[in-house]
Design a protein around this motif. Structure first.
Motif, PDB file in Angstrom:
ATOM      1  N   GLU A 133       4.679  -1.446   9.022  1.00 34.69           N
ATOM      2  CA  GLU A 133       5.503  -2.646   9.112  1.00 34.69           C
ATOM      3  C   GLU A 133       5.034  -3.424  10.331  1.00 34.69           C
ATOM      4  O   GLU A 133       5.246  -2.995  11.463  1.00 34.69           O
ATOM      5  CB  GLU A 133       6.987  -2.271   9.239  1.00 34.69           C
ATOM      6  CG  GLU A 133       7.917  -3.438   9.498  1.00 34.69           C
ATOM      7  CD  GLU A 133       8.124  -4.336   8.300  1.00 34.69           C
ATOM      8  OE1 GLU A 133       7.775  -3.921   7.164  1.00 34.69           O
ATOM      9  OE2 GLU A 133       8.633  -5.441   8.491  1.00 34.69           O
ATOM     10  N   ASN A 136       2.998  -9.383  12.276  1.00 37.14           N
ATOM     11  CA  ASN A 136       2.040 -10.339  11.729  1.00 37.14           C
ATOM     12  C   ASN A 136       0.797  -9.571  11.295  1.00 37.14           C
ATOM     13  O   ASN A 136       0.667  -8.372  11.563  1.00 37.14           O
ATOM     14  CB  ASN A 136       1.698 -11.435  12.747  1.00 37.14           C
ATOM     15  CG  ASN A 136       1.050 -10.867  13.996  1.00 37.14           C
ATOM     16  OD1 ASN A 136      -0.062 -10.349  13.953  1.00 37.14           O
ATOM     17  ND2 ASN A 136       1.753 -10.950  15.126  1.00 37.14           N
ATOM     18  N   THR A 137      -0.096 -10.261  10.609  1.00 35.14           N
ATOM     19  CA  THR A 137      -1.273  -9.606  10.047  1.00 35.14           C
ATOM     20  C   THR A 137      -2.521  -9.809  10.901  1.00 35.14           C
ATOM     21  O   THR A 137      -3.617  -9.483  10.456  1.00 35.14           O
ATOM     22  CB  THR A 137      -1.538 -10.136   8.624  1.00 35.14           C
ATOM     23  OG1 THR A 137      -1.709 -11.564   8.674  1.00 35.14           O
ATOM     24  CG2 THR A 137      -0.392  -9.781   7.690  1.00 35.14           C
ATOM     25  N   GLU A 138      -2.360 -10.329  12.121  1.00 37.15           N
ATOM     26  CA  GLU A 138      -3.516 -10.522  12.990  1.00 37.15           C
ATOM     27  C   GLU A 138      -3.822  -9.230  13.750  1.00 37.15           C
ATOM     28  O   GLU A 138      -3.922  -9.198  14.979  1.00 37.15           O
ATOM     29  CB  GLU A 138      -3.281 -11.691  13.939  1.00 37.15           C
ATOM     30  CG  GLU A 138      -3.187 -13.029  13.221  1.00 37.15           C
ATOM     31  CD  GLU A 138      -3.057 -14.189  14.185  1.00 37.15           C
ATOM     32  OE1 GLU A 138      -3.863 -14.269  15.123  1.00 37.15           O
ATOM     33  OE2 GLU A 138      -2.140 -15.007  13.995  1.00 37.15           O
ATOM     34  N   GLU A 157      -0.304  -3.936  -2.937  1.00 29.52           N
ATOM     35  CA  GLU A 157       0.313  -5.174  -2.448  1.00 29.52           C
ATOM     36  C   GLU A 157       0.060  -5.354  -0.963  1.00 29.52           C
ATOM     37  O   GLU A 157      -0.197  -6.463  -0.489  1.00 29.52           O
ATOM     38  CB  GLU A 157       1.815  -5.159  -2.738  1.00 29.52           C
ATOM     39  CG  GLU A 157       2.162  -5.273  -4.215  1.00 29.52           C
ATOM     40  CD  GLU A 157       3.662  -5.272  -4.442  1.00 29.52           C
ATOM     41  OE1 GLU A 157       4.428  -5.300  -3.448  1.00 29.52           O
ATOM     42  OE2 GLU A 157       4.076  -5.241  -5.612  1.00 29.52           O
ATOM     43  N   TRP A 158       0.142  -4.280  -0.224  1.00 27.26           N
ATOM     44  CA  TRP A 158      -0.137  -4.339   1.207  1.00 27.26           C
ATOM     45  C   TRP A 158      -1.581  -4.771   1.448  1.00 27.26           C
ATOM     46  O   TRP A 158      -1.863  -5.583   2.338  1.00 27.26           O
ATOM     47  CB  TRP A 158       0.130  -2.977   1.823  1.00 27.26           C
ATOM     48  CG  TRP A 158      -0.161  -2.831   3.282  1.00 27.26           C
ATOM     49  CD1 TRP A 158      -1.223  -2.169   3.844  1.00 27.26           C
ATOM     50  CD2 TRP A 158       0.606  -3.337   4.383  1.00 27.26           C
ATOM     51  NE1 TRP A 158      -1.165  -2.221   5.212  1.00 27.26           N
ATOM     52  CE2 TRP A 158      -0.048  -2.933   5.572  1.00 27.26           C
ATOM     53  CE3 TRP A 158       1.770  -4.076   4.484  1.00 27.26           C
ATOM     54  CZ2 TRP A 158       0.428  -3.254   6.832  1.00 27.26           C
ATOM     55  CZ3 TRP A 158       2.254  -4.401   5.752  1.00 27.26           C
ATOM     56  CH2 TRP A 158       1.580  -3.999   6.907  1.00 27.26           C
ATOM     57  N   GLN A 159      -2.501  -4.251   0.653  1.00 28.85           N
ATOM     58  CA  GLN A 159      -3.912  -4.618   0.806  1.00 28.85           C
ATOM     59  C   GLN A 159      -4.176  -6.080   0.492  1.00 28.85           C
ATOM     60  O   GLN A 159      -5.159  -6.662   0.979  1.00 28.85           O
ATOM     61  CB  GLN A 159      -4.777  -3.714  -0.071  1.00 28.85           C
ATOM     62  CG  GLN A 159      -4.846  -2.282   0.437  1.00 28.85           C
ATOM     63  CD  GLN A 159      -5.540  -1.341  -0.522  1.00 28.85           C
ATOM     64  OE1 GLN A 159      -5.461  -1.514  -1.741  1.00 28.85           O
ATOM     65  NE2 GLN A 159      -6.215  -0.335   0.008  1.00 28.85           N
ATOM     66  N   SER A 160      -3.323  -6.700  -0.292  1.00 32.43           N
ATOM     67  CA  SER A 160      -3.499  -8.119  -0.625  1.00 32.43           C
ATOM     68  C   SER A 160      -3.340  -9.019   0.603  1.00 32.43           C
ATOM     69  O   SER A 160      -3.740 -10.180   0.591  1.00 32.43           O
ATOM     70  CB  SER A 160      -2.505  -8.542  -1.709  1.00 32.43           C
ATOM     71  OG  SER A 160      -1.171  -8.551  -1.203  1.00 32.43           O
ATOM     72  N   THR A 161      -2.767  -8.480   1.687  1.00 29.86           N
ATOM     73  CA  THR A 161      -2.649  -9.240   2.936  1.00 29.86           C
ATOM     74  C   THR A 161      -3.939  -9.208   3.743  1.00 29.86           C
ATOM     75  O   THR A 161      -4.047  -9.880   4.767  1.00 29.86           O
ATOM     76  CB  THR A 161      -1.513  -8.681   3.807  1.00 29.86           C
ATOM     77  OG1 THR A 161      -1.861  -7.357   4.263  1.00 29.86           O
ATOM     78  CG2 THR A 161      -0.199  -8.635   3.034  1.00 29.86           C
ATOM     79  N   GLY A 162      -4.905  -8.407   3.298  1.00 26.36           N
ATOM     80  CA  GLY A 162      -6.159  -8.248   4.021  1.00 26.36           C
ATOM     81  C   GLY A 162      -6.215  -7.021   4.895  1.00 26.36           C
ATOM     82  O   GLY A 162      -7.238  -6.749   5.527  1.00 26.36           O
ATOM     83  N   LEU A 163      -5.124  -6.246   4.920  1.00 22.09           N
ATOM     84  CA  LEU A 163      -5.073  -5.032   5.722  1.00 22.09           C
ATOM     85  C   LEU A 163      -5.380  -3.800   4.868  1.00 22.09           C
ATOM     86  O   LEU A 163      -5.136  -3.786   3.665  1.00 22.09           O
ATOM     87  CB  LEU A 163      -3.694  -4.889   6.359  1.00 22.09           C
ATOM     88  CG  LEU A 163      -3.285  -5.998   7.331  1.00 22.09           C
ATOM     89  CD1 LEU A 163      -1.804  -5.894   7.661  1.00 22.09           C
ATOM     90  CD2 LEU A 163      -4.119  -5.952   8.603  1.00 22.09           C
ATOM     91  N   SER A 165      -7.986  -2.303   3.612  1.00 21.00           N
ATOM     92  CA  SER A 165      -8.800  -2.433   2.403  1.00 21.00           C
ATOM     93  C   SER A 165      -9.534  -1.146   2.052  1.00 21.00           C
ATOM     94  O   SER A 165      -9.847  -0.899   0.881  1.00 21.00           O
ATOM     95  CB  SER A 165      -9.804  -3.576   2.561  1.00 21.00           C
ATOM     96  OG  SER A 165     -10.647  -3.363   3.676  1.00 21.00           O
TER      97      SER A 165
END
Length: 237
Positions: A133, A136-138, A157-163, A165
């Motif tokens: 959790e 932010n995704t930075e 779904e979590w990977q769709s944020t770019g994290l 992978s």
């Protein structure tokens, strides 16, 4: 309040502590403007606190959290609050609810860190309803193993944020005995994930020297294999 609370940690190491049965307080709390501090090879279990088993707060330079075992936490396994540039790697978190690793940012006041540019890599997060959790995704989050997440968490779904992978789910049979400190586990062979060893990662949770080349994610040199393994987690000083 915490089992161990340390403030403004500079060029320090917090290691080989066994912290357990803390209520309304974290297991270990590293607080404010910490620099070049390493939290490593600690066993933290049976904690009840919104601030989690390990609470790392308000820092914006490089610090390291590695090779810790955290289990049976009501709150979060790791609570990383207003912190930047943390490296969180080769840890094992088991049965932490609702969160495995949580990063937050205080919105009502300026703090030292803003919960960005952290790296969460090579960890095993098992039986945590929400493994990650982040405010932010930075951040970088990758090469982690997730096992037994809650029905409301989807790695895809979590990977769709770019994290995450390269992270994967696994079916780990894992348990920690609170009375005897025995960790037992097994996993299918195709679920073992190995990564290139960072030069800072010289030794595993028990202080055993890593080989050159690829090493297993998580804190143990044995990695995760089909063979049922048992390890006594309490370190003798």
């Amino acid at each position: 309040m915490a089992g161990i609370k340390l403030l403004i940690m500079l060029d320090s190491v917090v290691t080989r502590n066994h912290v357990h049965d803390c209520y309304a307080s974290s297991g270990i709390w590293i607080d404010f403007a910490n620099r070049n501090t390493r939290v490593t090879r600690n066993l933290i279990h049976d904690i009840s606190s919104y601030a989690g088993g390990l609470f790392f707060e308000a820092s914006n330079v490089i610090n390291l959290i590695d090779h810790n075992v955290v289990c049976n936490v009501q709150g979060a396994g790791f609570y990383l609050h207003d912190s930047d540039r943390l490296l969180v790697t080769h840890n094992l978190l088991v049965n932490c609810a609702p969160y495995g690793i949580r990063m937050t940012k205080t919105k009502t006041r300026d703090r030292v860190g803003v919960s960005k540019h952290n790296r969460v890599i090579n960890n095993v997060v098992a039986e945590c309803p929400v493994p990650f959790e982040y405010a932010n995704t930075e951040n970088v989050s990758d090469y982690n193993i997730v096992s037994g997440a809650g029905q409301n968490f989807s790695l895809a779904e979590w990977q769709s944020t770019g994290l995450d992978s390269h992270s994967r789910t696994a079916d780990l049979d894992i348990a920690v005995g609170p009375e005897d400190g025995i960790l037992s586990w097994s996993a299918r062979k195709d679920e073992v994930l190995k990564v290139t060893r960072d030069e800072r990662m010289g030794f595993d949770y028990f202080g055993r020297k890593y080989p050159d080349g690829l090493i297993a994610v998580g804190p143990f040199i044995e990695g995760w294999s089909p063979a049922h393994r048992r390890l006594k987690l309490v370190l003798v000083k």
